[in-house]
Design a protein around this motif. Structure first.
Motif, PDB file in Angstrom:
ATOM      1  N   ALA A   1      -2.554  -7.719  11.823  1.00  0.00           N
ATOM      2  CA  ALA A   1      -2.273  -6.456  11.132  1.00  0.00           C
ATOM      3  C   ALA A   1      -1.799  -6.715   9.710  1.00  0.00           C
ATOM      4  O   ALA A   1      -2.193  -6.009   8.771  1.00  0.00           O
ATOM      5  CB  ALA A   1      -1.234  -5.654  11.912  1.00  0.00           C
ATOM      6  N   ARG A   2      -0.964  -7.747   9.527  1.00  0.00           N
ATOM      7  CA  ARG A   2      -0.484  -8.084   8.168  1.00  0.00           C
ATOM      8  C   ARG A   2      -1.646  -8.521   7.282  1.00  0.00           C
ATOM      9  O   ARG A   2      -1.730  -8.135   6.112  1.00  0.00           O
ATOM     10  CB  ARG A   2       0.569  -9.199   8.250  1.00  0.00           C
ATOM     11  N   GLN A   3      -2.561  -9.319   7.849  1.00  0.00           N
ATOM     12  CA  GLN A   3      -3.712  -9.778   7.075  1.00  0.00           C
ATOM     13  C   GLN A   3      -4.624  -8.612   6.691  1.00  0.00           C
ATOM     14  O   GLN A   3      -5.090  -8.526   5.552  1.00  0.00           O
ATOM     15  CB  GLN A   3      -4.503 -10.825   7.860  1.00  0.00           C
ATOM     16  N   GLU A   4      -4.855  -7.695   7.640  1.00  0.00           N
ATOM     17  CA  GLU A   4      -5.689  -6.532   7.346  1.00  0.00           C
ATOM     18  C   GLU A   4      -5.045  -5.651   6.282  1.00  0.00           C
ATOM     19  O   GLU A   4      -5.719  -5.149   5.388  1.00  0.00           O
ATOM     20  CB  GLU A   4      -5.940  -5.736   8.628  1.00  0.00           C
ATOM     21  N   LYS A   5      -3.732  -5.481   6.371  1.00  0.00           N
ATOM     22  CA  LYS A   5      -3.028  -4.669   5.382  1.00  0.00           C
ATOM     23  C   LYS A   5      -3.095  -5.324   4.010  1.00  0.00           C
ATOM     24  O   LYS A   5      -3.312  -4.658   2.994  1.00  0.00           O
ATOM     25  CB  LYS A   5      -1.570  -4.476   5.786  1.00  0.00           C
ATOM     26  N   ALA A   6      -2.949  -6.636   3.968  1.00  0.00           N
ATOM     27  CA  ALA A   6      -3.036  -7.352   2.690  1.00  0.00           C
ATOM     28  C   ALA A   6      -4.437  -7.199   2.089  1.00  0.00           C
ATOM     29  O   ALA A   6      -4.581  -6.999   0.875  1.00  0.00           O
ATOM     30  CB  ALA A   6      -2.703  -8.827   2.884  1.00  0.00           C
ATOM     31  N   GLU A   7      -5.474  -7.253   2.929  1.00  0.00           N
ATOM     32  CA  GLU A   7      -6.849  -7.078   2.440  1.00  0.00           C
ATOM     33  C   GLU A   7      -7.068  -5.663   1.910  1.00  0.00           C
ATOM     34  O   GLU A   7      -7.674  -5.472   0.851  1.00  0.00           O
ATOM     35  CB  GLU A   7      -7.847  -7.397   3.561  1.00  0.00           C
ATOM     36  N   ARG A   8      -6.562  -4.659   2.628  1.00  0.00           N
ATOM     37  CA  ARG A   8      -6.672  -3.277   2.156  1.00  0.00           C
ATOM     38  C   ARG A   8      -5.947  -3.109   0.826  1.00  0.00           C
ATOM     39  O   ARG A   8      -6.444  -2.442  -0.078  1.00  0.00           O
ATOM     40  CB  ARG A   8      -6.092  -2.311   3.191  1.00  0.00           C
ATOM     41  N   ASP A   9      -4.764  -3.704   0.717  1.00  0.00           N
ATOM     42  CA  ASP A   9      -4.003  -3.621  -0.530  1.00  0.00           C
ATOM     43  C   ASP A   9      -4.761  -4.263  -1.683  1.00  0.00           C
ATOM     44  O   ASP A   9      -4.784  -3.742  -2.801  1.00  0.00           O
ATOM     45  CB  ASP A   9      -2.631  -4.278  -0.366  1.00  0.00           C
ATOM     46  N   ARG A  10      -5.415  -5.393  -1.426  1.00  0.00           N
ATOM     47  CA  ARG A  10      -6.219  -6.055  -2.465  1.00  0.00           C
ATOM     48  C   ARG A  10      -7.365  -5.156  -2.914  1.00  0.00           C
ATOM     49  O   ARG A  10      -7.640  -5.021  -4.109  1.00  0.00           O
ATOM     50  CB  ARG A  10      -6.773  -7.390  -1.948  1.00  0.00           C
ATOM     51  N   GLN A  11      -8.034  -4.528  -1.940  1.00  0.00           N
ATOM     52  CA  GLN A  11      -9.144  -3.634  -2.266  1.00  0.00           C
ATOM     53  C   GLN A  11      -8.653  -2.445  -3.098  1.00  0.00           C
ATOM     54  O   GLN A  11      -9.284  -2.059  -4.084  1.00  0.00           O
ATOM     55  CB  GLN A  11      -9.835  -3.128  -0.992  1.00  0.00           C
ATOM     56  N   LEU A  12      -7.524  -1.869  -2.710  1.00  0.00           N
ATOM     57  CA  LEU A  12      -6.968  -0.746  -3.467  1.00  0.00           C
ATOM     58  C   LEU A  12      -6.597  -1.171  -4.885  1.00  0.00           C
ATOM     59  O   LEU A  12      -6.840  -0.430  -5.845  1.00  0.00           O
ATOM     60  CB  LEU A  12      -5.731  -0.178  -2.753  1.00  0.00           C
ATOM     61  N   ASN A  13      -6.022  -2.352  -5.014  1.00  0.00           N
ATOM     62  CA  ASN A  13      -5.665  -2.842  -6.344  1.00  0.00           C
ATOM     63  C   ASN A  13      -6.900  -3.047  -7.210  1.00  0.00           C
ATOM     64  O   ASN A  13      -6.885  -2.733  -8.406  1.00  0.00           O
ATOM     65  CB  ASN A  13      -4.865  -4.146  -6.244  1.00  0.00           C
ATOM     66  N   LEU A  14      -7.966  -3.583  -6.621  1.00  0.00           N
ATOM     67  CA  LEU A  14      -9.210  -3.757  -7.371  1.00  0.00           C
ATOM     68  C   LEU A  14      -9.760  -2.414  -7.839  1.00  0.00           C
ATOM     69  O   LEU A  14     -10.192  -2.278  -8.990  1.00  0.00           O
ATOM     70  CB  LEU A  14     -10.253  -4.482  -6.518  1.00  0.00           C
ATOM     71  N   GLU A  15      -9.741  -1.406  -6.950  1.00  0.00           N
ATOM     72  CA  GLU A  15     -10.218  -0.077  -7.329  1.00  0.00           C
ATOM     73  C   GLU A  15      -9.366   0.506  -8.442  1.00  0.00           C
ATOM     74  O   GLU A  15      -9.894   1.097  -9.385  1.00  0.00           O
ATOM     75  CB  GLU A  15     -10.203   0.848  -6.116  1.00  0.00           C
ATOM     76  N   ARG A  16      -8.063   0.354  -8.342  1.00  0.00           N
ATOM     77  CA  ARG A  16      -7.172   0.875  -9.387  1.00  0.00           C
ATOM     78  C   ARG A  16      -7.421   0.171 -10.719  1.00  0.00           C
ATOM     79  O   ARG A  16      -7.387   0.801 -11.778  1.00  0.00           O
ATOM     80  CB  ARG A  16      -5.714   0.702  -8.967  1.00  0.00           C
ATOM     81  N   GLN A  17      -7.654  -1.143 -10.662  1.00  0.00           N
ATOM     82  CA  GLN A  17      -7.937  -1.875 -11.898  1.00  0.00           C
ATOM     83  C   GLN A  17      -9.237  -1.397 -12.524  1.00  0.00           C
ATOM     84  O   GLN A  17      -9.316  -1.227 -13.739  1.00  0.00           O
ATOM     85  CB  GLN A  17      -8.020  -3.379 -11.619  1.00  0.00           C
TER      86      GLN A  17
END
Length: 179
Positions: free
Chosen positions: A50-66
């Protein structure tokens, strides 16, 4: 403080035989595991996933925001280029017609601007559904950032050598004809 096993023995809910069997079973499990290996429970594995999946989602969101921030910055640069370099069309008397998004648009410009637009020295750009006339160099800078912002930019005519046996070599074809 007594362990849970001792408390259960005192309360009479478990007997000494069962407690001894449980201790032996634990000891056997410990002996069978290689040194340094720790027992990982299913819940720990699920929590780690779950932590790994959350970290991946957070990375994707950060990329979209960038990407969104970069798009906003590019849009602001284009707006600034247009605002500072647009040409004054307030005294425009001639209409210049062009196609944008499969629709014919009309822009009032000065007669000298019509000639320069047709020769590729000026360009028409669109920002926030408003059309402005800018110099060709500014339009090229805008095209580097976003090609869709430049609506009209004609290529400059190439000076080609006339062929030797061309019967119409002496007749120049005007490219600013208004039909």
């Amino acid at each position: 403080m007594a362990s849970l096993q001792e408390q259960l023995l005192k309360a009479g809910l478990a007997d000494e035989k069962k407690a001894k069997a449980v201790r032996q079973e634990k000891r056997k499990k410990r002996k069978q595991q290689p040194k340094g290996a720790t027992e990982v429970s299913e819940s720990q594995i699920r929590a780690q996933q779950a932590r790994q999946e959350k970290a991946e989602r957070d990375r994707q969101l950060n990329l979209e925001r960038q990407k969104e921030a970069e798009q906003k910055a590019i849009h602001a640069q284009i707006r600034q280029l247009i605002e500072t370099n647009r040409l004054d069309r307030s005294r425009g008397t001639e209409s210049y017609q062009f196609v944008h998004n499969k629709k014919i648009k009309k822009l009032l410009v000065e007669p000298a601007m019509v000639d320069q637009l047709s020769r590729g020295r000026l360009a028409i750009v669109c920002i926030n559904d408003q059309y402005e006339v800018v110099a060709e160099a500014v339009a090229r800078k805008i095209m580097e950032r976003e090609e869709t912002a430049v609506v009209v930019l004609h290529d400059k005519p190439q000076q080609s050598e006339p062929e030797e046996d061309d019967p119409y070599a002496g007749y120049e074809i005007p490219d600013d004809l208004m039909w």
